[in-house]
Design an enzyme around this catalytic site. Structure first.
Site, PDB file in Angstrom:
ATOM      1  N   GLY A  47       0.754  -1.248   0.158  1.00 41.13           N
ATOM      2  CA  GLY A  47      -0.242  -0.143   0.488  1.00 41.13           C
ATOM      3  C   GLY A  47       0.693   0.818  -0.492  1.00 41.13           C
ATOM      4  N   ILE A  89       1.647   4.036   2.664  1.00 38.98           N
ATOM      5  CA  ILE A  89       2.460   4.435   3.234  1.00 38.98           C
ATOM      6  C   ILE A  89       3.419   2.911   3.125  1.00 38.98           C
ATOM      7  CG2 ILE A  89       3.070   4.527   5.449  1.00 38.98           C
ATOM      8  CD1 ILE A  89       0.107   5.639   5.359  1.00 38.98           C
ATOM      9  N   ASN A 137      -6.458  -3.247  -2.074  1.00 40.04           N
ATOM     10  CA  ASN A 137      -6.319  -1.654  -2.108  1.00 40.04           C
ATOM     11  C   ASN A 137      -4.718  -1.590  -2.695  1.00 40.04           C
ATOM     12  OD1 ASN A 137      -7.422   0.816  -2.267  1.00 40.04           O
ATOM     13  ND2 ASN A 137      -6.648   1.473  -0.839  1.00 40.04           N
ATOM     14  N   SER A 178      -4.142   6.802  13.669  1.00 36.68           N
ATOM     15  CA  SER A 178      -4.473   7.950  13.213  1.00 36.68           C
ATOM     16  C   SER A 178      -5.029   9.222  14.277  1.00 36.68           C
ATOM     17  CB  SER A 178      -5.777   7.554  11.705  1.00 36.68           C
ATOM     18  OG  SER A 178      -6.434   8.714  11.667  1.00 36.68           O
ATOM     19  N   TYR A 217     -14.757   3.370  11.177  1.00 38.81           N
ATOM     20  CA  TYR A 217     -13.136   3.712  10.290  1.00 38.81           C
ATOM     21  C   TYR A 217     -12.294   3.533  11.391  1.00 38.81           C
ATOM     22  CZ  TYR A 217      -8.423   5.508   9.202  1.00 38.81           C
ATOM     23  OH  TYR A 217      -7.562   4.964   9.275  1.00 38.81           O
ATOM     24  N   LYS A 273      -9.822   2.095  14.383  1.00 43.08           N
ATOM     25  CA  LYS A 273      -8.601   1.498  15.134  1.00 43.08           C
ATOM     26  C   LYS A 273      -8.561   1.422  17.048  1.00 43.08           C
ATOM     27  CE  LYS A 273      -6.536   2.783  10.998  1.00 43.08           C
ATOM     28  NZ  LYS A 273      -4.916   1.617  11.024  1.00 43.08           N
ATOM     29  N   ASN A 305      -1.816  13.342   8.397  1.00 43.50           N
ATOM     30  CA  ASN A 305      -2.466  13.371   7.049  1.00 43.50           C
ATOM     31  C   ASN A 305      -0.549  13.240   6.510  1.00 43.50           C
ATOM     32  OD1 ASN A 305      -4.303  15.225   8.582  1.00 43.50           O
ATOM     33  ND2 ASN A 305      -5.450  15.096   6.306  1.00 43.50           N
ATOM     34  N   ASN A 360      -9.000  12.129  -0.632  1.00 46.96           N
ATOM     35  CA  ASN A 360      -8.119  12.631   0.292  1.00 46.96           C
ATOM     36  C   ASN A 360      -7.798  13.850  -0.330  1.00 46.96           C
ATOM     37  OD1 ASN A 360      -7.642   9.771   1.357  1.00 46.96           O
ATOM     38  ND2 ASN A 360      -8.692  11.658   3.223  1.00 46.96           N
TER      39      ASN A 360
HETATM   40  P1  NAD Z   1      -3.576   1.548   1.694  1.00 48.71           P
HETATM   41  O1  NAD Z   1      -4.610   1.484   1.415  1.00 48.71           O
HETATM   42  O2  NAD Z   1      -2.654   2.119   0.340  1.00 48.71           O
HETATM   43  O3  NAD Z   1      -2.858   0.352   1.985  1.00 48.71           O
HETATM   44  C1  NAD Z   1      -3.396  -0.925   3.557  1.00 48.71           C
HETATM   45  C2  NAD Z   1      -2.634  -2.139   2.271  1.00 48.71           C
HETATM   46  O4  NAD Z   1      -3.179  -2.980   3.115  1.00 48.71           O
HETATM   47  C3  NAD Z   1      -3.443  -2.783   0.453  1.00 48.71           C
HETATM   48  O5  NAD Z   1      -1.984  -3.085   0.271  1.00 48.71           O
HETATM   49  C4  NAD Z   1      -4.607  -3.653   0.986  1.00 48.71           C
HETATM   50  O6  NAD Z   1      -4.060  -4.648   0.431  1.00 48.71           O
HETATM   51  C5  NAD Z   1      -3.106  -3.873   2.392  1.00 48.71           C
HETATM   52  N1  NAD Z   1      -5.054  -5.014   2.923  1.00 48.71           N
HETATM   53  C6  NAD Z   1      -6.285  -4.348   3.273  1.00 48.71           C
HETATM   54  N2  NAD Z   1      -6.706  -5.503   3.943  1.00 48.71           N
HETATM   55  C7  NAD Z   1      -5.714  -6.176   3.957  1.00 48.71           C
HETATM   56  C8  NAD Z   1      -6.324  -7.999   4.658  1.00 48.71           C
HETATM   57  N3  NAD Z   1      -7.242  -7.955   5.452  1.00 48.71           N
HETATM   58  N4  NAD Z   1      -5.332  -8.557   4.859  1.00 48.71           N
HETATM   59  C9  NAD Z   1      -3.846  -8.178   3.760  1.00 48.71           C
HETATM   60  N5  NAD Z   1      -3.893  -7.516   3.392  1.00 48.71           N
HETATM   61  C10 NAD Z   1      -5.227  -6.057   3.185  1.00 48.71           C
HETATM   62  O7  NAD Z   1      -3.544   2.836   3.079  1.00 48.71           O
HETATM   63  P2  NAD Z   1      -2.304   3.392   3.584  1.00 48.71           P
HETATM   64  O8  NAD Z   1      -2.373   4.923   2.982  1.00 48.71           O
HETATM   65  O9  NAD Z   1      -1.059   3.186   3.099  1.00 48.71           O
HETATM   66  O10 NAD Z   1      -2.066   3.002   5.365  1.00 48.71           O
HETATM   67  C11 NAD Z   1      -2.098   2.867   5.924  1.00 48.71           C
HETATM   68  C12 NAD Z   1      -2.350   1.999   7.384  1.00 48.71           C
HETATM   69  O11 NAD Z   1      -2.299   3.259   7.724  1.00 48.71           O
HETATM   70  C13 NAD Z   1      -3.827   1.807   7.165  1.00 48.71           C
HETATM   71  O12 NAD Z   1      -3.933   0.626   8.297  1.00 48.71           O
HETATM   72  C14 NAD Z   1      -4.653   3.462   7.434  1.00 48.71           C
HETATM   73  O13 NAD Z   1      -5.386   2.737   8.116  1.00 48.71           O
HETATM   74  C15 NAD Z   1      -3.865   3.350   8.248  1.00 48.71           C
HETATM   75  N6  NAD Z   1      -3.803   5.047   7.794  1.00 48.71           N
HETATM   76  C16 NAD Z   1      -3.671   5.960   6.770  1.00 48.71           C
HETATM   77  C17 NAD Z   1      -3.749   7.241   6.338  1.00 48.71           C
HETATM   78  C18 NAD Z   1      -3.576   7.719   5.154  1.00 48.71           C
HETATM   79  O14 NAD Z   1      -4.582   8.725   5.478  1.00 48.71           O
HETATM   80  N7  NAD Z   1      -3.310   7.217   4.485  1.00 48.71           N
HETATM   81  C19 NAD Z   1      -3.932   8.352   7.784  1.00 48.71           C
HETATM   82  C20 NAD Z   1      -3.985   7.193   9.436  1.00 48.71           C
HETATM   83  C21 NAD Z   1      -3.927   5.959   9.166  1.00 48.71           C
HETATM   84  C1  UD1 Z   2      -9.043  12.178   6.331  1.00 47.08           C
HETATM   85  C2  UD1 Z   2     -10.622  11.027   7.619  1.00 47.08           C
HETATM   86  C3  UD1 Z   2      -9.833  11.044   8.574  1.00 47.08           C
HETATM   87  C4  UD1 Z   2      -8.890   9.832   8.007  1.00 47.08           C
HETATM   88  C5  UD1 Z   2      -7.675  10.333   6.880  1.00 47.08           C
HETATM   89  C6  UD1 Z   2      -6.770   9.777   6.281  1.00 47.08           C
HETATM   90  C7  UD1 Z   2     -12.675  12.065   7.149  1.00 47.08           C
HETATM   91  C8  UD1 Z   2     -13.420  13.026   7.700  1.00 47.08           C
HETATM   92  N1  UD1 Z   2     -11.592  11.972   7.972  1.00 47.08           N
HETATM   93  O1  UD1 Z   2      -9.166  12.862   7.345  1.00 47.08           O
HETATM   94  O2  UD1 Z   2     -10.383   9.783   9.562  1.00 47.08           O
HETATM   95  O3  UD1 Z   2      -7.636   9.002   9.140  1.00 47.08           O
HETATM   96  O4  UD1 Z   2      -8.840  10.850   5.996  1.00 47.08           O
HETATM   97  O5  UD1 Z   2      -7.220   8.638   5.635  1.00 47.08           O
HETATM   98  O6  UD1 Z   2     -13.437  11.300   6.061  1.00 47.08           O
HETATM   99  N2  UD1 Z   2     -11.851  18.713   1.174  1.00 47.08           N
HETATM  100  C9  UD1 Z   2     -11.560  19.512   0.575  1.00 47.08           C
HETATM  101  N3  UD1 Z   2     -11.719  18.376  -0.102  1.00 47.08           N
HETATM  102  C10 UD1 Z   2     -11.309  17.433  -1.285  1.00 47.08           C
HETATM  103  C11 UD1 Z   2     -10.679  16.673   0.121  1.00 47.08           C
HETATM  104  C12 UD1 Z   2     -10.768  17.110   0.894  1.00 47.08           C
HETATM  105  O7  UD1 Z   2     -11.774  20.670   0.785  1.00 47.08           O
HETATM  106  O8  UD1 Z   2     -12.114  16.661  -2.218  1.00 47.08           O
HETATM  107  C13 UD1 Z   2     -10.657  19.151   2.937  1.00 47.08           C
HETATM  108  C14 UD1 Z   2     -11.473  18.789   4.098  1.00 47.08           C
HETATM  109  O9  UD1 Z   2     -12.406  19.607   4.229  1.00 47.08           O
HETATM  110  C15 UD1 Z   2     -10.320  18.640   4.725  1.00 47.08           C
HETATM  111  C16 UD1 Z   2      -8.937  18.989   3.793  1.00 47.08           C
HETATM  112  O10 UD1 Z   2      -9.259  19.278   2.978  1.00 47.08           O
HETATM  113  O11 UD1 Z   2     -10.531  20.349   5.799  1.00 47.08           O
HETATM  114  C17 UD1 Z   2      -7.882  17.447   4.593  1.00 47.08           C
HETATM  115  O12 UD1 Z   2      -9.266  16.525   3.947  1.00 47.08           O
HETATM  116  P1  UD1 Z   2      -8.844  14.720   3.675  1.00 47.08           P
HETATM  117  O13 UD1 Z   2      -7.414  14.742   3.003  1.00 47.08           O
HETATM  118  O14 UD1 Z   2      -9.335  13.882   3.374  1.00 47.08           O
HETATM  119  O15 UD1 Z   2      -8.085  14.560   5.547  1.00 47.08           O
HETATM  120  P2  UD1 Z   2      -8.770  14.679   6.522  1.00 47.08           P
HETATM  121  O16 UD1 Z   2     -10.259  15.202   6.668  1.00 47.08           O
HETATM  122  O17 UD1 Z   2      -8.146  15.100   7.632  1.00 47.08           O
END
Ligand code: NAD
Ligand code: UD1
Length: 339
Positions: free
Chosen positions: A10, A12, A35, A124, A148, A152, A178, A198
């Site tokens: 994925g 991260i 994903n 998160s 979601y 967590k 973020n 996002n």
């Molecule tokens: P991502 O979707 O790119 O990566 C997640 C990976 O997990 C994917 O490759 C998916 O195929 C794999 N996966 C999901 N369910 C699975 C399962 N049951 N068995 C095996 N593999 C599985 O997401 P990411 O952005 O890289 O996020 C990684 C982690 O960090 C997640 O747990 C997410 O909730 C957490 N997180 C992400 C954000 C963000 O904004 N990206 C913010 C806070 C926390």
């Molecule tokens: C979102 C999730 C949060 C998750 C994080 C990382 C929600 C309510 N929160 O956070 O739970 O941990 O993503 O995956 O979904 N924005 C716009 N236009 C867009 C998209 C976003 O204006 O098309 C704004 C949002 O209102 C916010 C900022 O951009 O103010 C960031 O949004 P986003 O990237 O979705 O992150 P979070 O809302 O912080």
């Protein structure tokens, strides 16, 4: 040391795999690709110049996990695997609890069976709900407004309970703010399915011409320009936080809960401007109603990470946007783009 990275294909996870290998760790990726794509692993192999061992499997399958643990002595697990779309979690709560919570319980059971008791978990900033003030400290109260976020919180508590039951466990809960940007090779990055939820991937796709305009969700928040403020962190800095955590895992004798953020907040409009500057492209936008569940301001107090992990974010908003643009412009269709 051999590290199992669940969700390592994925966004991260793939960046963290690069840094782990560069830091000298042996890495095994475990992913069901629900994903992500194998192409991310091919690209990681090119960056690090070596083959990566990949197990395709589901964390909810004891058999799939058993295959990895029975054939490898795993020293620690970095657990990224999970579903992460907030809106989808509201529509499909059982799927989220099964995948994220049940999946983590099964992963820990299998780890215990093979006497691997070290885990770093992707939590998160969403667990802070709507914080009463900023910057956000780890000691702030937690809450959740959607499945979601609740998954967590539940997982954090389950891992704390596990530690109470057996102090041999080493548990680090990393609360990400973020994550944005990409590796500076421009070859790996965030590749969302369909329309991005996002902000940063939406801005990037608008700049590259895939989307007509960005909807700015609300301009009447109590923030300097009225748009939402967040703590955007370069994904490579975030990945480095995991390497530092792993390096220090044995130093800790309690469950560690640590924010990974920069400590700086930027508004939606500031992000648009910064991205336009980095890309040289216009990002047209329209003000739209607030998005349900959004908060005005969220940014970390990152001083605990500095104290206990000797970690701090090094890359600023310019680098986040430049690297994000390099990835987007070189891969307009993500990993489906032909190289
Ligand atoms: P991502 O979707 O790119 O990566 C997640 C990976 O997990 C994917 O490759 C998916 O195929 C794999 N996966 C999901 N369910 C699975 C399962 N049951 N068995 C095996 N593999 C599985 O997401 P990411 O952005 O890289 O996020 C990684 C982690 O960090 C997640 O747990 C997410 O909730 C957490 N997180 C992400 C954000 C963000 O904004 N990206 C913010 C806070 C926390
Ligand atoms: C979102 C999730 C949060 C998750 C994080 C990382 C929600 C309510 N929160 O956070 O739970 O941990 O993503 O995956 O979904 N924005 C716009 N236009 C867009 C998209 C976003 O204006 O098309 C704004 C949002 O209102 C916010 C900022 O951009 O103010 C960031 O949004 P986003 O990237 O979705 O992150 P979070 O809302 O912080």
């Amino acid at each position: 040391m051999k590290i199992l990275v669940t969700g390592g294909a994925g966004y991260i996870g793939s960046h963290t795999v690069v840094l782990l290998i560069e830091a000298g760790y042996e890495v095994i990726v475990f992913d069901n690709f629900c994903n992500s794509s194998r192409e991310s692993i091919n690209r990681v192999e090119k960056i690090v110049g070596q083959k990566i061992t990949v197990f395709e499997g589901d964390i909810r399958s004891r058999d799939d996990l058993g295959k990895v643990f029975s054939s490898n002595k795993i020293d620690a697990v970095i657990h990224f695997a999970g579903l992460k779309a907030v809106g989808e979690s509201v529509e499909q709560p059982l799927r989220y609890y099964d995948n994220n919570v049940n999946g983590t319980v099964i992963l820990c059971e299998v780890m215990e069976k093979y006497n691997c008791k070290s885990i770093i978990f992707s939590s998160s900033a969403t667990v802070y709900g709507d914080p009463h003030t900023t910057p956000i400290l780890e000691s702030f109260p937690t809450s959740a407004t959607n499945p979601y976020g609740r998954s967590k919180l539940f997982i954090e508590e389950i891992l704390r309970d596990l530690y109470v039951s057996d102090n041999d466990w080493k548990v680090i809960l990393l609360r990400y703010f973020n994550p944005v940007g990409a590796h500076n090779s421009g070859t790996i990055g965030e590749d969302p399915n369909g329309i991005p939820n996002n902000l940063m991937p939406f801005i990037a796709q608008t700049a590259v011409g895939k989307r007509e305009y960005l909807s700015v969700f609300g301009d009447d928040y109590d923030t300097p320009d009225g748009t939402g403020v967040r703590d955007y962190i370069h994904v490579v800095d975030l990945a480095q936080g995991h390497v530092n955590a792993l390096d220090r895992l044995d130093d800790f004798s309690e469950v560690m809960t640590i924010n990974l953020g920069t400590g700086k907040g930027y508004s939606v409009l500031e992000m648009v401007k910064a991205f336009e500057k980095a890309s040289g492209k216009k990002v047209p936008y329209k003000i739209a109603p607030r998005r349900a569940g959004d908060i005005a301001t969220c940014f970390a107090d990152p001083s605990y990470a500095k104290e206990v992990l000797d970690w701090e974010a090094k890359r600023g908003i310019e680098e986040m946007c430049e690297d994000g643009w390099l990835w987007q412009s070189q891969n307009p269709d993500g990993y489906l783009t032909k190289s």
